[in-house]
Design a protein around this motif. Structure first.
Motif, PDB file in Angstrom:
ATOM      1  N   TYR A   1      12.268 -21.001 -46.306  1.00  0.00           N
ATOM      2  CA  TYR A   1      12.770 -19.839 -46.979  1.00  0.00           C
ATOM      3  C   TYR A   1      12.207 -19.029 -48.063  1.00  0.00           C
ATOM      4  N   PHE A   2      12.479 -17.796 -48.189  1.00  0.00           N
ATOM      5  CA  PHE A   2      12.111 -17.004 -49.260  1.00  0.00           C
ATOM      6  C   PHE A   2      13.527 -16.613 -49.947  1.00  0.00           C
ATOM      7  N   TYR A   3      13.440 -16.536 -51.362  1.00  0.00           N
ATOM      8  CA  TYR A   3      14.708 -16.177 -51.823  1.00  0.00           C
ATOM      9  C   TYR A   3      14.577 -14.914 -52.690  1.00  0.00           C
ATOM     10  N   ASP A   4      13.503 -14.351 -52.750  1.00  0.00           N
ATOM     11  CA  ASP A   4      13.104 -12.932 -53.301  1.00  0.00           C
ATOM     12  C   ASP A   4      12.757 -11.782 -52.355  1.00  0.00           C
ATOM     13  N   PRO A   5      13.575 -10.739 -52.121  1.00  0.00           N
ATOM     14  CA  PRO A   5      14.681 -10.365 -53.237  1.00  0.00           C
ATOM     15  C   PRO A   5      16.080 -11.047 -52.666  1.00  0.00           C
TER      16      PRO A   5
ATOM     17  N   LYS B   1      17.746 -14.034 -49.897  1.00  0.00           N
ATOM     18  CA  LYS B   1      17.367 -15.318 -49.227  1.00  0.00           C
ATOM     19  C   LYS B   1      17.278 -15.169 -47.936  1.00  0.00           C
ATOM     20  N   PHE B   2      16.139 -14.995 -47.238  1.00  0.00           N
ATOM     21  CA  PHE B   2      16.008 -15.202 -45.936  1.00  0.00           C
ATOM     22  C   PHE B   2      14.994 -16.084 -45.114  1.00  0.00           C
ATOM     23  N   LYS B   3      15.029 -16.590 -43.661  1.00  0.00           N
ATOM     24  CA  LYS B   3      14.444 -17.816 -43.556  1.00  0.00           C
ATOM     25  C   LYS B   3      13.093 -16.886 -42.826  1.00  0.00           C
ATOM     26  N   VAL B   4      11.770 -17.243 -43.353  1.00  0.00           N
ATOM     27  CA  VAL B   4      10.859 -16.659 -42.915  1.00  0.00           C
ATOM     28  C   VAL B   4      10.136 -17.634 -41.641  1.00  0.00           C
ATOM     29  N   LEU B   5      10.368 -18.747 -41.638  1.00  0.00           N
ATOM     30  CA  LEU B   5       9.860 -19.396 -40.593  1.00  0.00           C
ATOM     31  C   LEU B   5      11.072 -20.523 -40.078  1.00  0.00           C
TER      32      LEU B   5
ATOM     33  N   GLY C   1       0.550 -12.248 -33.884  1.00  0.00           N
ATOM     34  CA  GLY C   1       2.038 -11.828 -34.411  1.00  0.00           C
ATOM     35  C   GLY C   1       1.914 -10.653 -35.018  1.00  0.00           C
ATOM     36  N   LYS C   2       3.011  -9.853 -34.947  1.00  0.00           N
ATOM     37  CA  LYS C   2       3.053  -8.603 -35.968  1.00  0.00           C
ATOM     38  C   LYS C   2       2.963  -8.719 -37.197  1.00  0.00           C
ATOM     39  N   SER C   3       2.391  -7.782 -37.847  1.00  0.00           N
ATOM     40  CA  SER C   3       2.326  -7.938 -39.365  1.00  0.00           C
ATOM     41  C   SER C   3       3.591  -8.106 -39.794  1.00  0.00           C
ATOM     42  N   GLY C   4       3.597  -9.229 -40.757  1.00  0.00           N
ATOM     43  CA  GLY C   4       5.001  -9.742 -41.588  1.00  0.00           C
ATOM     44  C   GLY C   4       5.873 -10.549 -40.754  1.00  0.00           C
ATOM     45  N   CYS C   5       5.308 -11.250 -39.765  1.00  0.00           N
ATOM     46  CA  CYS C   5       6.050 -12.164 -38.890  1.00  0.00           C
ATOM     47  C   CYS C   5       5.901 -13.586 -39.490  1.00  0.00           C
ATOM     48  N   GLY C   6       4.936 -13.798 -40.457  1.00  0.00           N
ATOM     49  CA  GLY C   6       5.017 -15.022 -41.162  1.00  0.00           C
ATOM     50  C   GLY C   6       3.837 -16.024 -40.856  1.00  0.00           C
ATOM     51  N   LYS C   7       2.684 -15.306 -40.270  1.00  0.00           N
ATOM     52  CA  LYS C   7       1.315 -16.046 -39.908  1.00  0.00           C
ATOM     53  C   LYS C   7       0.700 -16.621 -41.210  1.00  0.00           C
ATOM     54  N   SER C   8       0.552 -15.744 -42.374  1.00  0.00           N
ATOM     55  CA  SER C   8       0.205 -16.253 -43.583  1.00  0.00           C
ATOM     56  C   SER C   8       0.915 -17.347 -44.173  1.00  0.00           C
ATOM     57  N   THR C   9       2.210 -17.041 -44.261  1.00  0.00           N
ATOM     58  CA  THR C   9       2.970 -18.102 -44.706  1.00  0.00           C
ATOM     59  C   THR C   9       2.916 -19.424 -43.996  1.00  0.00           C
ATOM     60  N   LEU C  10       2.770 -19.677 -42.696  1.00  0.00           N
ATOM     61  CA  LEU C  10       2.660 -20.473 -41.856  1.00  0.00           C
ATOM     62  C   LEU C  10       1.103 -21.384 -42.163  1.00  0.00           C
TER      63      LEU C  10
ATOM     64  N   PHE D   1      -2.815 -15.918 -54.086  1.00  0.00           N
ATOM     65  CA  PHE D   1      -3.637 -15.105 -52.607  1.00  0.00           C
ATOM     66  C   PHE D   1      -2.685 -14.411 -51.901  1.00  0.00           C
ATOM     67  N   ARG D   2      -1.507 -14.541 -52.021  1.00  0.00           N
ATOM     68  CA  ARG D   2      -0.568 -13.368 -51.457  1.00  0.00           C
ATOM     69  C   ARG D   2      -0.755 -12.036 -52.043  1.00  0.00           C
ATOM     70  N   LYS D   3      -1.127 -11.859 -53.374  1.00  0.00           N
ATOM     71  CA  LYS D   3      -1.296 -10.626 -53.686  1.00  0.00           C
ATOM     72  C   LYS D   3      -2.220  -9.766 -53.167  1.00  0.00           C
TER      73      LYS D   3
END
Ligand code: ADP
Ligand code: MG
Lengths: 232, 411
Positions: free
Chosen positions: A15-19, A21-25, A42-51, B409-411
């Motif tokens: 989850y990310f809480y900012d701004p 709460k949403f489930k990013v993965l 995957g498209k930009s913003g789909c959570g690849k880096s986060t994963l 790294f996110r920045k």
């Protein structure tokens, strides 16, 4: 975990809480075999880096389970995770991330000095070798801050290889490179998986790069939509 | 881990910002210099005044206290008329009973450096028509010398001459000058009880205290007893010097128990002086403490700045396997290195300064400027310098260890 698996995720969510709460993965489960050249698209913003940050053990704020090299890393102490990163994982980031005050050679040597498996001369020798593979031997003694973006990214790849890690993770590792250097890096990755049985997990936007890899996982809005994307 | 990868990173950080490092180190240098210099000053001053005091006064003195007569009425008796008389000093003699035995007991104590029987006589020195009042100490000259180092102050004659000349006297140079008396001259003294005695001047001394040189003299115990019209057992005081004069308060009860008499220690007798010494110490310690604090803040500041500028580096180091502890080590090492050079510089500079100042001749009874250099101050200064800088480095270093690489790294 099967004999030849090197990484496994069980139902990972984040989850990310900012701004808000949403489930990013959500429900991320997949296996990676040793020696596999895996790409994530995957498209930009789909959570690849986060994963990738989760897989790299740097981000520990998730649900589910992460197993690398038969060790469950979920819930492990930060010091142990640092050891795992040092020994078993090599990173290449989306933007070149070198220590600007050190020479290229030192940048490559530092993770090995931290690991302390080899003597200093041996480490230096190995660092030269890695730089040589990436065509940077002549720049070894230059300060990292004096290099172009593409050169820095290649030094970062050399640094990721220095401890012969089980897994090399890259967030758009060729994002800064021209087509010639991209194909050089691709060949190096291929050689690492074939010749040295190392594993590559790379996020990419480059479809040609992904097509040529062993397997491509496709993400959409934080979920895996394809564990083995077929290209037509 | 290869020994010193953290140190090597710390050194590179420091060397790539030489100017800031220098400023931070210089701050420590100034702090440590002030600390060592001011503490040497305190020590020098206190030693000087201690010496001054202990040249005419023992660390402790056993004597017989005056007693006040007790009320004869234990309870108020309302049925009878009470006649009230003001309490008076009991008219007892002031001598100690069995002084030799008490002295022997005292000398047996391991803390005691030297002890002596003592009789003080108020008297007049007369020569022809001129007359001066003064105070004579009657004592065994060997014991007195061990206590007050009389031999080194002799300008003419020898202190030891008293032993062979029973009516000998050692006089201060001020008395000799005023009465125009030379070595081996005769000198008539008259005690406050009216007893007079012809003495032979066997020595003249000059201490750094010109006032006492105009008053004081030493004679044998027997001469003093004769001047007081008393017998050979008459001793009013036993003087005691111990190894650590600062600990007199601790030892006082012991000697009161041994002797059975009251003991006065030098601090009671010099309350003003002790208070002044304390004031001096507190003043200088707070000044040097404040300067050290500023220096520590300098280190803290520089390190905080370095860390703010190096968030990226910290993230990379953590990503490549450096733990939070390693990051703390790196930045604390930077503080320690800066602190080390700053402290060394401070100790060196302070040594030079103290040396220079100690060679300044002030003159008078003081002589050279009373500053004292001691290895213990250097050791404490070194320790404090390293401790303060390490502590100042630890706070920002701990914050650096908390940096989350993913966020960077996110920045
Ligand atoms: N620290 C964060 N706080 C809140 N939302 C974030 C944070 N980092 C990334 N996101 C959001 O999470 C989603 C996934 O981001 P990311 O993993 O960077 O995507 P990708 O790498 O696939 O382009 C995006 O919508 C992004 O805006
Ligand atoms: Mg991304």
């Amino acid at each position: 975990m099967e004999e030849n698996l090197v990484l496994k995720t069980n139902n990972i969510g984040k989850y990310f809480y900012d701004p808000i709460k949403f489930k990013v993965l959500e429900g991320i489960s997949f296996d990676v075999k040793q020696g596999e050249f895996l790409t994530l698209v995957g498209k930009s913003g789909c959570g690849k880096s986060t994963l990738l940050y989760l897989l790299s053990t740097m981000d520990t704020d998730y649900e589910g389970e992460l197993i690398i090299d038969n060790e469950t890393l979920t819930g492990k102490k930060p010091d142990r995770l640092a050891e795992v990163r040092n020994e078993k994982i090599g990173f290449v980031f989306q933007f070149h991330y070198l220590l600007p005050e050190f020479s290229c050679l030192k940048n490559v040597m530092i993770p090995a000095m931290k690991l302390g498996k080899y003597m200093r001369e041996e480490i230096e020798h190995r660092a030269y070798e890695k730089l040589d593979i990436l065509g940077l031997k002549d720049l070894a003694l230059k300060p990292a801050s004096k290099l172009s973006g593409g050169q820095q990214q290649r030094v970062a790849i050399a640094r990721a290889l220095i401890n012969d890690p089980k897994i090399i993770m890259g967030d758009e590792p060729t994002g800064n490179l021209d087509s010639k250097n991209t194909s050089i890096v691709f060949d190096i990755f291929k050689e690492l998986t074939r010749g040295h049985n190392q594993t590559i997990i790379a996020v990419t936007h480059d479809n040609d790069f992904a097509k040529a890899s062993d397997r491509t996982i496709e993400l959409l809005d934080g979920k895996i939509v394809n564990l083995n994307k077929q290209w037509d | 881990m290869i020994k010193g990868v953290n140190t090597e990173i710390a050194l590179t950080h420091i060397l790539s910002r030489k100017k800031q490092t220098l400023v931070a180190s210089l701050g420590v240098t100034v702090g440590i210099t002030a600390f060592v210099f001011l503490n040497s000053l305190i020590l020098g001053f206190n030693r000087f005044f201690d010496d001054q005091i202990f040249r005419s006064m023992p660390h402790m003195r056993v004597y017989k206290d005056d007693e006040i007569s007790k009320s004869l009425l234990s309870k108020k008796d309302t049925s009878a008329l009470n006649v009230v008389v003001n309490p008076k000093m009991l008219n007892k003699t002031k001598n100690l009973l069995n002084p030799q035995q008490i002295l022997n007991e005292i000398k047996k104590q391991p803390e005691v450096v030297t002890a002596a029987q003592w009789v003080t006589v108020n008297l007049f020195y007369t020569s022809g028509k001129s007359q001066m009042n003064g105070v004579a100490s009657g004592a065994n000259i060997k014991e007195a010398d061990a206590m007050f180092d009389i031999a080194t102050t002799m300008v003419e004659g020898k202190a030891g001459n008293l032993e062979s000349v029973s009516n000998g006297i050692l006089i201060g140079v001020g008395i000799a000058e005023k009465l125009n008396i030379r070595l081996n001259d005769n000198l008539t003294v008259i005690s406050s009880l009216g007893a007079s005695k012809v003495m032979k001047v066997v020595g003249i001394f000059s201490t750094s205290n010109s006032i006492s040189d105009k008053i004081k003299s030493y004679m044998n115990l027997s001469s003093a007893q004769q001047l007081l019209r008393e017998g050979p057992n008459y001793v009013t005081d036993i003087y005691i010097n111990i190894k650590e004069p600062d600990k007199v308060v601790e030892y006082k009860p012991l000697f009161e128990k041994i002797s059975g008499y009251r003991v006065e220690e030098w601090k009671e007798a010099n309350e003003t002086f002790v208070a002044a010494a304390k004031t001096r110490s507190v003043m200088m310690r707070s000044i040097s403490g404040a300067i050290l604090l500023v220096a520590a803040f300098g280190i803290y500041n520089i390190l905080n700045m370095t860390i703010m500028q190096k968030l990226n580096d910290i993230a990379i180091l953590k990503a490549t396997g450096f733990s939070g502890k390693d990051v703390v080590k790196i930045f604390v090492s930077e503080a320690v290195i800066m602190g080390f050079f700053g402290t060394c510089g401070g100790l060196g500079l302070a040594t030079i300064l103290v040396n220079l100042v100690s060679h300044v001749y002030v003159g008078g009874d003081i002589g050279f400027f009373p500053i004292r250099f001691e290895p213990s101050i250097i050791a404490i200064g070194g320790f404090i310098g390293m401790f303060v800088t390490t502590a100042a480095g630890f706070i920002p270093a701990r914050n650096a260890a908390k940096v989350d690489p993913v966020e960077i790294f996110r920045k």
